[in-house]
Scaffold this active site. Structure first.
Site, PDB file in Angstrom:
ATOM      1  N   GLU A  68       0.827  -1.221   0.000  1.00 15.11           N
ATOM      2  CA  GLU A  68       0.000   0.000   0.000  1.00 15.11           C
ATOM      3  C   GLU A  68       0.857   1.265   0.000  1.00 15.11           C
ATOM      4  O   GLU A  68       1.724   1.426   0.868  1.00 15.11           O
ATOM      5  CB  GLU A  68      -0.904  -0.015   1.249  1.00 15.11           C
ATOM      6  CG  GLU A  68      -1.884   1.133   1.289  1.00 15.11           C
ATOM      7  CD  GLU A  68      -2.863   1.018   2.468  1.00 15.11           C
ATOM      8  OE1 GLU A  68      -3.222  -0.103   2.872  1.00 15.11           O
ATOM      9  OE2 GLU A  68      -3.275   2.085   2.969  1.00 15.11           O
ATOM     10  N   ASP A 104       5.123 -13.785  12.180  1.00 14.77           N
ATOM     11  CA  ASP A 104       3.781 -14.295  11.863  1.00 14.77           C
ATOM     12  C   ASP A 104       2.758 -13.164  12.030  1.00 14.77           C
ATOM     13  O   ASP A 104       2.313 -12.869  13.129  1.00 14.77           O
ATOM     14  CB  ASP A 104       3.487 -15.461  12.823  1.00 14.77           C
ATOM     15  CG  ASP A 104       2.141 -16.102  12.590  1.00 14.77           C
ATOM     16  OD1 ASP A 104       1.307 -15.504  11.881  1.00 14.77           O
ATOM     17  OD2 ASP A 104       1.918 -17.193  13.133  1.00 14.77           O
TER      18      ASP A 104
HETATM   19  C1  MEV Z   1      -5.920   2.916   5.199  1.00 16.07           C
HETATM   20  O1  MEV Z   1      -5.170   1.774   4.883  1.00 16.07           O
HETATM   21  C2  MEV Z   1      -5.872   3.187   6.699  1.00 16.07           C
HETATM   22  C3  MEV Z   1      -6.790   4.310   7.189  1.00 16.07           C
HETATM   23  O2  MEV Z   1      -8.128   4.074   6.760  1.00 16.07           O
HETATM   24  C4  MEV Z   1      -6.708   4.289   8.704  1.00 16.07           C
HETATM   25  C5  MEV Z   1      -7.703   5.210   9.400  1.00 16.07           C
HETATM   26  O3  MEV Z   1      -8.757   5.505   8.819  1.00 16.07           O
HETATM   27  O4  MEV Z   1      -7.405   5.589  10.549  1.00 16.07           O
HETATM   28  C6  MEV Z   1      -6.386   5.646   6.635  1.00 16.07           C
END
Ligand code: MEV
Length: 420
Positions: free
Chosen positions: A83, A277
């Protein structure tokens, strides 16, 4: 270990330059880093023995988070994740703690729980008493199963018994608490539980079914706190809104799931990079968060000066010996980059990354929203997919964002225009 984890402009370097810089600041050799920076170097023979029916391997990007200082030591943190934004966000949050002493981490020690399930117990209360009477002998027998662990100061330390009235009748659960030192400990505690089972059956007069560790590692907690600078965050209003964002998660499980997911973005990345893990860590994190009604793993308050004080408390069943951490050459390289000497130290760094990650998400959400930063990075991804290389990536990505049309087809057109 590095003297200083701040590497100015690291993100602006080419990948080759970053690798060069990484070698320079860590003092690690081509041989140390080879399998991590050139995944093709990983010996397939090793992977073939790690799981069954192996046909290949799956690579995901591994980036280095900068700026981390935990218990006054600097760390460069390898993060393996698909990501975008996660590595940049962690580095950015870590930077905001540095003028306030970085992250402070403590722990409960590396204690895992093994459960032995007994059914068909006629007098569960007296069975419980009998098992507790034999506690010293049971612990000694458990420790005979792993003399090496005992030699390193670990081993079975305690027993607790819980009785449940279940849908299939009364159940007596004997729990063995084992200090697993630098191991994640699944093998050690499962072996002890299996060895103890016949004795538990005899003492309880019941029948043992399961003998397995619990991933709700409530005696293997790491606690971290840090102060994030008010001005670097964008002022007192942003601080207040971050606290409001956290309070939303505290009040609502739908939001809380996403809040905790953001924490796990950071945590899992380091767990994966070090060959640990991540399913165990996920199970531990969410079950711990649910112990008193599903809650955020982090907490936020405001200091008298208006800075944001963040903290996290999370089970951290990671190891440095045994498992993929020792076997997978890229995981070994990650551990070398971190320079951690014990599993607990690794846990301190990982929990700090979780806090940093959460803060970054809340800050973005409470100010400009996450899509702006996300889209800029996603556009680079799209540009690369369309075939852009080197400088072309940023040029094409910038145009995609400006046009608000982050699509591979458009990126190809822009690339054609650029190379004409
Ligand atoms: C995205 O991978 C993670 C978020 O949605 C976390 C959050 O909303 O606190 C941005």
């Amino acid at each position: 270990m590095v003297d200083d984890s701040r590497i100015s402009g690291f993100y602006k370097l080419s990948r080759e330059e970053r690798v060069k810089k990484l070698k320079e600041v860590t003092g690690l050799s081509d041989e140390d880093l080879g399998p991590l920076v050139n995944p093709g170097e990983v010996d397939m023979e090793i992977l073939d023995h790690m799981i069954e029916n192996v046909v290949g391997s799956m690579t995901i990007p591994l980036g280095i988070a900068t700026n981390f200082q935990v218990n006054e030591k600097d760390y460069l943190v390898p993060m393996a994740i698909e990501e975008p934004s996660v590595v940049a966000a962690a580095s950015n949050s870590a930077r905001m703690t540095r003028d306030h002493g970085g992250f402070t981490a403590t722990d409960t020690g590396p204690n895992m729980i093994a459960q032995i399930q007994v059914v068909d117990v006629l007098q569960p209360e007296s069975a419980k008493t009998k098992i507790m009477e034999a506690k010293d002998e049971l612990l000694a027998f458990a420790n005979e199963q792993d003399p090496i662990l005992v030699r390193f100061g670990g081993g079975a330390k305690d027993i607790r018994i819980r009785i449940f009235d279940t849908k299939v009748g009364v159940m007596l659960i004997t729990e063995l608490i084992v200090d697993t030192r630098d191991a994640m400990g699944a093998n050690a505690v499962n072996t002890m539980a299996e060895a103890l089972a016949p004795r538990i059956e005899k003492l309880s007069g019941g029948r043992v079914i399961l003998r397995i560790l619990s991933n709700l590692a409530e005696f293997r907690l790491v606690r971290v706190r840090a102060i994030f600078d008010r001005d670097m965050l964008g002022g007192e209003e942003v601080v207040n809104d971050i606290i409001a964002a956290w309070a939303f998660a505290e009040a609502d499980p739908y939001r809380c799931a996403t809040h905790n997911k953001g924490i796990m973005n950071g945590i899992d990345s380091v767990v994966i990079a070090t060959g640990n893990d991540f399913r165990a860590i996920e199970a531990g994190a969410h079950s711990y968060a649910a112990m008193n009604g599903y809650s955020p793993l982090t907490k936020y308050e405001k200091s008298p000066e208006g800075h944001l004080v963040g903290s996290i408390e999370i089970p951290m069943a990671v190891g440095l010996v045994g498992g993929a951490t020792k076997v997978h050459p890229a995981a070994r390289a990650s551990v070398k980059i971190l320079g951690v000497k014990t599993a607990t130290e690794l846990g301190h760094v990982i929990a700090s990354v979780g806090l940093a990650q959460n803060l970054a998400a809340l800050r973005a959400l409470a100010s400009e929203g996450i899509q702006k930063g996300h889209m800029a990075l996603h556009a680079r991804n799209v540009a690369a997919t369309a075939g852009a290389r080197g400088d072309q990536v940023d040029i094409v990505a910038e145009k995609l964002v400006k046009e608000k049309n982050v699509k591979v087809e458009r990126a190809k057109e822009l690339l054609d225009e650029l190379t004409m």
